[in-house]
Design a protein around this motif. Structure first.
Motif, mmCIF file in Angstrom:
data_model
loop_
_atom_site.group_PDB
_atom_site.id
_atom_site.type_symbol
_atom_site.label_atom_id
_atom_site.label_comp_id
_atom_site.label_asym_id
_atom_site.label_seq_id
_atom_site.Cartn_x
_atom_site.Cartn_y
_atom_site.Cartn_z
ATOM 1 N N TRP A 70 32.934 -3.063 -6.233
ATOM 2 C CA TRP A 70 32.471 -3.069 -7.623
ATOM 3 C C TRP A 70 32.636 -4.448 -8.250
ATOM 4 O O TRP A 70 31.999 -4.743 -9.264
ATOM 5 C CB TRP A 70 33.252 -2.057 -8.451
ATOM 6 N N LEU A 101 35.955 7.903 -6.153
ATOM 7 C CA LEU A 101 34.815 8.759 -5.788
ATOM 8 C C LEU A 101 35.295 10.129 -5.308
ATOM 9 O O LEU A 101 34.700 11.159 -5.649
ATOM 10 C CB LEU A 101 33.966 8.077 -4.705
ATOM 11 N N GLY A 154 22.677 6.870 -9.463
ATOM 12 C CA GLY A 154 23.217 5.498 -9.398
ATOM 13 C C GLY A 154 24.102 5.367 -8.178
ATOM 14 O O GLY A 154 25.265 4.970 -8.271
ATOM 15 N N GLY A 199 24.308 3.377 -5.677
ATOM 16 C CA GLY A 199 24.804 2.069 -5.234
ATOM 17 C C GLY A 199 24.646 1.839 -3.750
ATOM 18 O O GLY A 199 23.535 1.742 -3.220
ATOM 19 N N ASP A 233 18.951 5.362 -7.133
ATOM 20 C CA ASP A 233 19.438 4.125 -7.765
ATOM 21 C C ASP A 233 18.233 3.243 -8.053
ATOM 22 O O ASP A 233 17.197 3.381 -7.398
ATOM 23 C CB ASP A 233 20.387 3.378 -6.822
ATOM 24 N N TYR A 234 18.378 2.348 -9.046
ATOM 25 C CA TYR A 234 17.230 1.453 -9.292
ATOM 26 C C TYR A 234 17.350 0.192 -8.443
ATOM 27 O O TYR A 234 16.413 -0.573 -8.357
ATOM 28 C CB TYR A 234 17.061 1.176 -10.789
ATOM 29 N N TRP A 243 23.145 -6.147 -9.001
ATOM 30 C CA TRP A 243 23.946 -5.557 -7.927
ATOM 31 C C TRP A 243 23.312 -5.900 -6.584
ATOM 32 O O TRP A 243 22.098 -5.996 -6.486
ATOM 33 C CB TRP A 243 24.034 -4.030 -8.087
ATOM 34 N N TYR A 276 23.496 -3.992 -3.935
ATOM 35 C CA TYR A 276 23.256 -2.784 -3.146
ATOM 36 C C TYR A 276 21.764 -2.631 -2.840
ATOM 37 O O TYR A 276 20.919 -3.127 -3.573
ATOM 38 C CB TYR A 276 23.699 -1.545 -3.920
ATOM 39 N N GLY A 308 14.885 4.995 -8.360
ATOM 40 C CA GLY A 308 14.576 5.702 -9.604
ATOM 41 C C GLY A 308 15.454 5.219 -10.730
ATOM 42 O O GLY A 308 16.463 4.548 -10.509
ATOM 43 N N ASP A 309 15.038 5.599 -11.937
ATOM 44 C CA ASP A 309 15.763 5.186 -13.138
ATOM 45 C C ASP A 309 16.564 6.377 -13.668
ATOM 46 O O ASP A 309 15.985 7.441 -13.936
ATOM 47 C CB ASP A 309 14.733 4.705 -14.171
ATOM 48 N N ALA A 310 17.864 6.174 -13.840
ATOM 49 C CA ALA A 310 18.725 7.247 -14.340
ATOM 50 C C ALA A 310 18.278 7.734 -15.716
ATOM 51 O O ALA A 310 18.558 8.864 -16.108
ATOM 52 C CB ALA A 310 20.166 6.750 -14.412
ATOM 53 N N ASN A 312 28.954 8.024 -10.736
ATOM 54 C CA ASN A 312 30.178 7.275 -11.008
ATOM 55 C C ASN A 312 29.884 5.848 -11.394
ATOM 56 O O ASN A 312 29.192 5.135 -10.664
ATOM 57 C CB ASN A 312 31.090 7.273 -9.774
ATOM 58 N N PHE A 313 30.432 5.461 -12.549
ATOM 59 C CA PHE A 313 30.428 4.058 -12.946
ATOM 60 C C PHE A 313 29.002 3.531 -13.125
ATOM 61 O O PHE A 313 28.726 2.382 -12.780
ATOM 62 C CB PHE A 313 31.139 3.264 -11.835
ATOM 63 N N VAL A 314 28.121 4.392 -13.625
ATOM 64 C CA VAL A 314 26.704 4.026 -13.693
ATOM 65 C C VAL A 314 26.177 4.037 -15.136
ATOM 66 O O VAL A 314 25.512 3.086 -15.559
ATOM 67 C CB VAL A 314 25.856 4.998 -12.834
ATOM 68 N N VAL A 354 23.285 1.381 -17.477
ATOM 69 C CA VAL A 354 21.855 1.689 -17.617
ATOM 70 C C VAL A 354 21.289 1.066 -18.899
ATOM 71 O O VAL A 354 21.493 1.575 -20.002
ATOM 72 C CB VAL A 354 21.623 3.215 -17.568
HETATM 73 C C1 LIG Z 1 29.162 -0.073 -10.525
HETATM 74 S S1 LIG Z 1 27.774 0.366 -9.556
HETATM 75 C C2 LIG Z 1 28.321 1.973 -9.033
HETATM 76 C C3 LIG Z 1 27.711 2.417 -7.748
HETATM 77 C C4 LIG Z 1 28.242 3.737 -7.192
HETATM 78 N N1 LIG Z 1 27.951 4.859 -8.065
HETATM 79 C C5 LIG Z 1 29.701 3.659 -6.914
HETATM 80 O O1 LIG Z 1 30.488 4.279 -7.641
HETATM 81 O O2 LIG Z 1 30.092 2.961 -5.975
HETATM 82 C C6 LIG Z 1 26.533 0.712 -10.745
HETATM 83 C C7 LIG Z 1 25.245 1.205 -10.135
HETATM 84 O O3 LIG Z 1 24.370 1.630 -11.170
HETATM 85 C C8 LIG Z 1 23.059 1.343 -10.751
HETATM 86 N N2 LIG Z 1 22.160 1.373 -11.907
HETATM 87 C C9 LIG Z 1 22.174 0.566 -12.986
HETATM 88 N N3 LIG Z 1 21.179 0.903 -13.826
HETATM 89 C C10 LIG Z 1 20.514 1.952 -13.265
HETATM 90 C C11 LIG Z 1 19.388 2.742 -13.661
HETATM 91 N N4 LIG Z 1 18.738 2.516 -14.796
HETATM 92 N N5 LIG Z 1 19.019 3.737 -12.843
HETATM 93 C C12 LIG Z 1 19.658 3.986 -11.675
HETATM 94 N N6 LIG Z 1 20.730 3.274 -11.255
HETATM 95 C C13 LIG Z 1 21.155 2.260 -12.039
HETATM 96 C C14 LIG Z 1 23.203 -0.037 -10.126
HETATM 97 O O4 LIG Z 1 22.103 -0.381 -9.298
HETATM 98 C C15 LIG Z 1 24.485 0.143 -9.345
HETATM 99 O O5 LIG Z 1 24.236 0.629 -8.059
#
Ligand SMILES: C[S@@+](CC[C@H](N)C(=O)[O-])C[C@H]1O[C@@H](n2cnc3c(N)ncnc32)[C@H](O)[C@@H]1O
Length: 263
Positions: free
Chosen positions: A10, A82, A101, A103, A124-125, A130, A132, A155-157, A173-175, A179
């Motif tokens: 992260w 997680l 999201g 990652g 995830d987008y 990031w 990833y 995709g977009d959350a 988690n952590f997403v 956004v």
């Molecule tokens: C801190 S990382 C967390 C990744 C994973 N969930 C984890 O816990 O390891 C944040 C994630 O949010 C994703 N993200 C950010 N904006 C997003 C959106 N609008 N739609 C989908 N994913 C998004 C980023 O691409 C990134 O993979």
């Protein structure tokens, strides 16, 4: 040699490197300032350079150690966070789960391993900010031998490309705080809940104590309680797997919470 999954960190290494480089540049400029003549006029500049160098280097060392604590090869905190999200889901593993999201695919893959009969979709987008990627997720799922039951899609959350009630369970988690396409976090969580079946389960971790993203967690829970049949909140900062070192205002553990329940 056995291939290893790459779940990344992260705290991206380039962020630590950027801080370190800035610190070194400020320190070098501070020492170079002694080569200049300029008398007392140089002193304030020197003071600013010294302060900037110390701050950047101190923050770089802090982040480097935090990174080690989070890492899967080091302290393993990322994996434990997680596991905690999945532990609160309380699912029987029948049906399909979405990880919003996803990652590097870490939680989607953990879910597929924990629930051997489940289908898992990771969304995830994979956009700016990031490192990833979908390819990384698929490679990780293949190495972990769950590739047949896990699919990853872009995709977009904020506007999930699924019909209402498509999933039996949803995790994230952590997403949500990341956004940018939906600054209203209540609307964003409602979008996540939209794709969960009535009676389905959800467990969402995020920086729920960060005032910049969530004004008041009690107000958020109250607002969501009308949309679901059960909702609970956990203060992840108090979990025994979260080291004190990560609970500072700069550390990723300093503002974490978890909402979970039944739609
Ligand atoms: C801190 S990382 C967390 C990744 C994973 N969930 C984890 O816990 O390891 C944040 C994630 O949010 C994703 N993200 C950010 N904006 C997003 C959106 N609008 N739609 C989908 N994913 C998004 C980023 O691409 C990134 O993979």
């Amino acid at each position: 040699m056995k291939e290893k999954p790459d779940y990344s960190n992260w705290i991206p290494v380039k962020f630590v490197a950027l801080l370190g480089s800035a610190g070194v540049i400020f320190a070098a400029s501070f020492f170079a300032s002694f080569l200049l003549s300029g008398g007392a006029a140089v002193l304030p500049v020197r003071a600013v350079l010294a302060a900037a160098a110390v701050l950047c280097l101190a923050f770089c060392f802090y982040m480097a150690h935090a990174r080690t604590l989070l890492s899967y090869d080091g302290g393993g905190v990322q994996g434990k966070v997680l596991d905690n999200v999945l532990a609160h889901l309380g699912w029987n593993g029948v049906g399909t789960l979405i990880d919003i999201g996803c990652g590097s695919g870490a939680m989607a893959i953990k879910a597929a391993k924990k629930y051997p009969n489940a289908w898992v979709v990771g969304v995830d987008y994979w956009g700016f900010g990031w490192d990833y990627s979908k390819k990384q997720c698929e490679r990780n799922a293949g190495i972990e031998k769950v590739g047949r039951r896990v699919v990853f899609q872009k995709g977009d959350a904020a506007a999930l490309d699924f019909p209402d009630a498509r999933f039996d369970a949803a995790v994230s988690n952590f997403v949500f705080h990341e956004v940018k396409s939906q600054p209203d976090k209540l609307a964003l969580i409602r979008e996540a809940l939209r794709v969960v079946k009535p009676g389905g389960l959800f467990s969402f971790g995020d920086v729920f104590f960060a005032k910049s993203h969530y004004k008041d967690i009690d107000v958020l829970i109250e607002a969501l309680s009308g949309d679901v049949s059960e909702i609970h909140f956990v203060d992840t900062r108090k979990s025994d797997f979260m080291p004190k070192y990560l609970k500072t205002p700069f550390g990723p553990g300093g503002q974490m919470g978890l909402i979970y329940g039944v739609k």
